[in-house]
Design a protein around this motif. Sequence first.
Motif, mmCIF file in Angstrom:
data_model
loop_
_atom_site.group_PDB
_atom_site.id
_atom_site.type_symbol
_atom_site.label_atom_id
_atom_site.label_comp_id
_atom_site.label_asym_id
_atom_site.label_seq_id
_atom_site.Cartn_x
_atom_site.Cartn_y
_atom_site.Cartn_z
ATOM 1 N N SER A 81 52.328 62.375 91.943
ATOM 2 C CA SER A 81 52.435 61.655 90.672
ATOM 3 C C SER A 81 52.360 62.635 89.519
ATOM 4 O O SER A 81 51.707 63.666 89.602
ATOM 5 C CB SER A 81 51.301 60.637 90.531
ATOM 6 O OG SER A 81 51.391 59.675 91.546
ATOM 7 N N GLY A 82 53.012 62.284 88.448
ATOM 8 C CA GLY A 82 52.987 63.072 87.223
ATOM 9 C C GLY A 82 53.337 62.166 86.060
ATOM 10 O O GLY A 82 53.358 60.945 86.195
ATOM 11 N N GLY A 83 53.632 62.769 84.957
ATOM 12 C CA GLY A 83 53.995 61.982 83.790
ATOM 13 C C GLY A 83 54.816 62.806 82.826
ATOM 14 O O GLY A 83 54.904 64.023 82.937
ATOM 15 N N THR A 84 55.425 62.108 81.881
ATOM 16 C CA THR A 84 56.214 62.801 80.851
ATOM 17 C C THR A 84 55.782 62.386 79.455
ATOM 18 O O THR A 84 56.520 62.592 78.498
ATOM 19 C CB THR A 84 57.724 62.534 81.035
ATOM 20 O OG1 THR A 84 57.967 61.143 80.908
ATOM 21 C CG2 THR A 84 58.229 63.038 82.369
ATOM 22 N N GLY A 85 54.624 61.796 79.333
ATOM 23 C CA GLY A 85 54.130 61.418 78.013
ATOM 24 C C GLY A 85 54.313 59.940 77.723
ATOM 25 O O GLY A 85 54.299 59.100 78.616
ATOM 26 N N LEU A 86 54.516 59.648 76.448
ATOM 27 C CA LEU A 86 54.652 58.256 76.013
ATOM 28 C C LEU A 86 56.044 57.723 76.307
ATOM 29 O O LEU A 86 57.029 58.449 76.245
ATOM 30 C CB LEU A 86 54.368 58.142 74.517
ATOM 31 C CG LEU A 86 52.944 58.499 74.079
ATOM 32 C CD1 LEU A 86 52.855 58.476 72.559
ATOM 33 C CD2 LEU A 86 51.940 57.548 74.696
ATOM 34 N N CYS A 87 56.102 56.432 76.585
ATOM 35 C CA CYS A 87 57.393 55.766 76.786
ATOM 36 C C CYS A 87 58.020 55.447 75.437
ATOM 37 O O CYS A 87 57.322 55.094 74.474
ATOM 38 C CB CYS A 87 57.212 54.456 77.564
ATOM 39 S SG CYS A 87 57.153 54.678 79.331
ATOM 40 N N ASP A 88 59.311 55.536 75.389
ATOM 41 C CA ASP A 88 60.075 55.112 74.218
ATOM 42 C C ASP A 88 60.074 53.585 74.226
ATOM 43 O O ASP A 88 60.540 52.959 75.174
ATOM 44 C CB ASP A 88 61.495 55.665 74.320
ATOM 45 C CG ASP A 88 62.375 55.298 73.146
ATOM 46 O OD1 ASP A 88 61.983 54.437 72.335
ATOM 47 O OD2 ASP A 88 63.466 55.878 73.055
#
Length: 127
Positions: A81-88
């Motif tokens: 799992s990871g992430g890319t920050g806030l969703c648009d």
Amino acid sequence: MKKALSLVIFIIFSIILASVENKVKADICHEGLGNCNQCDERCKAKHGPTAQGDCNNIYQICTCNYDCGPPPPAPPRRQCSGGTGLCDTKCGNPCCNLSCARKYPGGSGFCDNSLGHTLLCQCQYPC
């Protein structure tokens, strides 16, 4: 006459039995694996536990003998799992999914709102 007929039936039955037996036996395939270092272990790792590595001591060449047929199934890949920050907020899941695919090979993503009003782009990818 009865003995001759019985003999013919026995021969035909034997031929049928022999042909069925040959179909049941798996063919043995051979593959060269290079040098003899850990020959049997490399052979089993590549073609399953029934494979047999054989080292030719004269030429120092490893030959792997294995049952022809489908290869053993690959071990399941782990998911990280990871992430890319806030969703648009306008684009949502499609943009998050695209962002994850760009950042992580084979990755996919979704917007997660488990933190209240903040939408975070969560990614899953094979590792």
